[in-house]
Design a protein around this motif. Structure first.
Motif, PDB file in Angstrom:
ATOM      1  N   UNK A 265       0.831  -1.202   0.000  1.00 24.54           N
ATOM      2  CA  UNK A 265       0.000   0.000   0.000  1.00 24.54           C
ATOM      3  C   UNK A 265       0.868   1.256   0.000  1.00 24.54           C
ATOM      4  N   UNK A 266       2.003   1.200   0.657  1.00 20.14           N
ATOM      5  CA  UNK A 266       2.928   2.326   0.627  1.00 20.14           C
ATOM      6  C   UNK A 266       3.327   2.647  -0.806  1.00 20.14           C
ATOM      7  N   UNK A 267       3.564   1.624  -1.604  1.00 22.44           N
ATOM      8  CA  UNK A 267       3.902   1.845  -3.013  1.00 22.44           C
ATOM      9  C   UNK A 267       2.712   2.367  -3.806  1.00 22.44           C
ATOM     10  N   UNK A 268       1.508   1.950  -3.440  1.00 18.57           N
ATOM     11  CA  UNK A 268       0.317   2.498  -4.084  1.00 18.57           C
ATOM     12  C   UNK A 268       0.207   4.004  -3.795  1.00 18.57           C
ATOM     13  N   UNK A 269       0.538   4.381  -2.557  1.00 16.31           N
ATOM     14  CA  UNK A 269       0.517   5.807  -2.236  1.00 16.31           C
ATOM     15  C   UNK A 269       1.603   6.557  -3.012  1.00 16.31           C
ATOM     16  N   UNK A 270       2.719   5.890  -3.286  1.00 15.34           N
ATOM     17  CA  UNK A 270       3.752   6.510  -4.124  1.00 15.34           C
ATOM     18  C   UNK A 270       3.187   6.778  -5.520  1.00 15.34           C
ATOM     19  N   UNK A 271       2.359   5.858  -6.030  1.00 14.84           N
ATOM     20  CA  UNK A 271       1.700   6.069  -7.323  1.00 14.84           C
ATOM     21  C   UNK A 271       0.794   7.301  -7.278  1.00 14.84           C
ATOM     22  N   UNK A 272       0.063   7.460  -6.165  1.00 11.33           N
ATOM     23  CA  UNK A 272      -0.824   8.617  -6.025  1.00 11.33           C
ATOM     24  C   UNK A 272      -0.004   9.904  -6.019  1.00 11.33           C
ATOM     25  N   UNK A 273       1.138   9.874  -5.355  1.00  8.02           N
ATOM     26  CA  UNK A 273       2.016  11.048  -5.374  1.00  8.02           C
ATOM     27  C   UNK A 273       2.446  11.367  -6.801  1.00  8.02           C
TER      28      UNK A 273
END
Length: 293
Positions: A265-273
C-alpha cells in the motif's frame, strides 16, 4: 508536582491549532510557537495567550509543554536544538510530544528529559483534523504512569480517549499499529468501491448494506461519500501517510515483523504522489484504480 496552569504549545498546524484552542477555552494560560510566525499571531488573535519567537521562549515558565510538528527532525529542532524547549523547561515540568514520530526518538527524548529532571510522554494522536476540531482525538501514550496521570486531564480537553500503553516509545509503537491497520482498510475500501462501480452497482446502496455487517469501519462510514464523488481535497494527506508508513516499515525491520500489505500500500501511495496527489486525502487510493484519460 505542581498544578498545570501554564501550557506551551509548539506547532499550530491543522492539528495543533484547534488542540491548543481547546486548552485556551478552558482557561489555561497558553504560550505558543509556530515556525511560521503569522500562524502563531493569528492563533493569539483568536484565543488570547502569547506568541513567542522560539520554542525555548515559549516554554519558559510552562508546567506542560506540548509539541505537534511534522517529523522526527522537526521534533529535534523544537526540543533539543539550541532554541528548543529543553533549554528553558523548569524542573518537574512535562514535555508531551503529539507528533507521529519514531519510537527511537521517543526513547532518546525521554533520556534527554531525565538528565534535566524534566518528564516526558510520547503521545501521538489519531482522529485527524476533524477529531482535533471536535475535541475527539484518540491519544496513545508512552511514559511513567504517575506522570501520565498528572497530564491526562489536560489532554482530555481535546480527546475522547487517552490511554497509557507502556514505557516511553509505546505510544509511538501503538500509533504504528494504527497506521498499519488504516493502510489495509483504505485499500480494501478503494478496491470494493472500484469493484462495485465496474459491476454497475449503486455504490451508495452497496455501502448502506455492507457497512451494517462485518465490513463496516470508520473509514467506510466517513470516507465513502467523498470517494464516490471523487473528491479528495480534505483530510489526512498522502504525503503524511507515506511519512508514517516509512516509520512503520523501518520499525518492522528492527523488530523482525513482516508487513507485506503495508509495504504494498505504501507503493500504491507513491503512485498517487506521482499522479500529483501528495496533498490528497488517503482515501485517494480509489483514484489510482479508476481509468485515466
Amino acid at each position: 508536582m505542581r498544578d498545570i496552569t501554564t501550557v506551551a504549545f509548539i506547532g499550530l498546524g491543522v492539528m495543533g491549532h484547534p488542540m491548543a484552542g481547546h486548552l485556551a477555552k478552558v482557561g489555561l494560560s497558553l504560550r505558543v510557537y509556530n515556525r511560521t510566525a503569522a500562524k502563531a499571531d493569528s492563533w493569539v488573535a483568536e484565543y488570547g495567550g502569547s506568541a513567542h519567537a522560539t520554542p525555548r521562549e515559549a516554554a519558559e515558565g510552562a508546567d506542560l509543554v506540548l509539541v505537534c510538528v511534522g517529523n522526527d527532525d522537526d521534533v529535534r529542532q523544537v526540543t533539543i536544538a539550541e532554541d528548543g524547549v529543553l533549554g528553558s523547561m523548569h524542573e518537574g515540568a512535562v514535555l508531551v510530544d503529539h507528533t507521529t514520530a519514531s519510537a527511537d526518538l521517543a526513547e532518546s527524548l525521554d533520556a534527554a528529559c531525565r538528565k534535566q529532571d524534566v518528564h516526558f510522554i510520547d503521545a501521538p494522536v489519531s482522529g485527524g483534523q476533524q477529531g482535533a476540531e471536535n475535541g475527539a482525538l484518540t491519544i496513545m501514550c508512552g511514559g511513567d504512569e504517575k506522570i501520565f496521570t498528572h497530564v491526562r486531564p489536560s489532554l482530555e480537553h481535546y480527546a475522547k480517549a487517552v490511554t497509557l500503553m507502556g514505557p516511553a516509545g509505546s505510544g509511538q509503537m501503538t500509533k504504528m499499529v494504527n497506521q498499519i491497520c488504516i493502510a489495509g482498510l483504505v485499500q480494501g475500501l478503494a478496491e470494493g468501491l472500484h469493484f462495485a462501480e465496474q459491476a454497475g452497482l449503486d455504490r451508495q446502496q452497496v455501502i448502506d448494506v455492507v457497512s451494517q455487517g462485518a465490513a463496516g469501519s470508520w473509514q467506510m462510514n466517513n470516507r465513502h461519500k467523498t470517494m464516490i464523488e471523487d473528491s479528495y481535497d480534505h483530510g489526512f494527506a498522502v504525503n503524511w501517510m507515506r511519512k508514517d508508513l516509512a516509520i512503520c516499515l523501518e520499525q518492522a525491520r528492527q523488530i523482525n515483523a513482516t508487513l507485506p500489505v503495508t509495504a504494498l500500500v505504501d507503493q500504491f501511495y507513491a503512485d498517487v504522489q506521482q499522479m500529483g496527489g501528495g496533498r490528497w486525502d488517503t482515501s485517494s487510493l480509489l483514484k489510482r484504480l479508476r481509468p485515466r484519460d
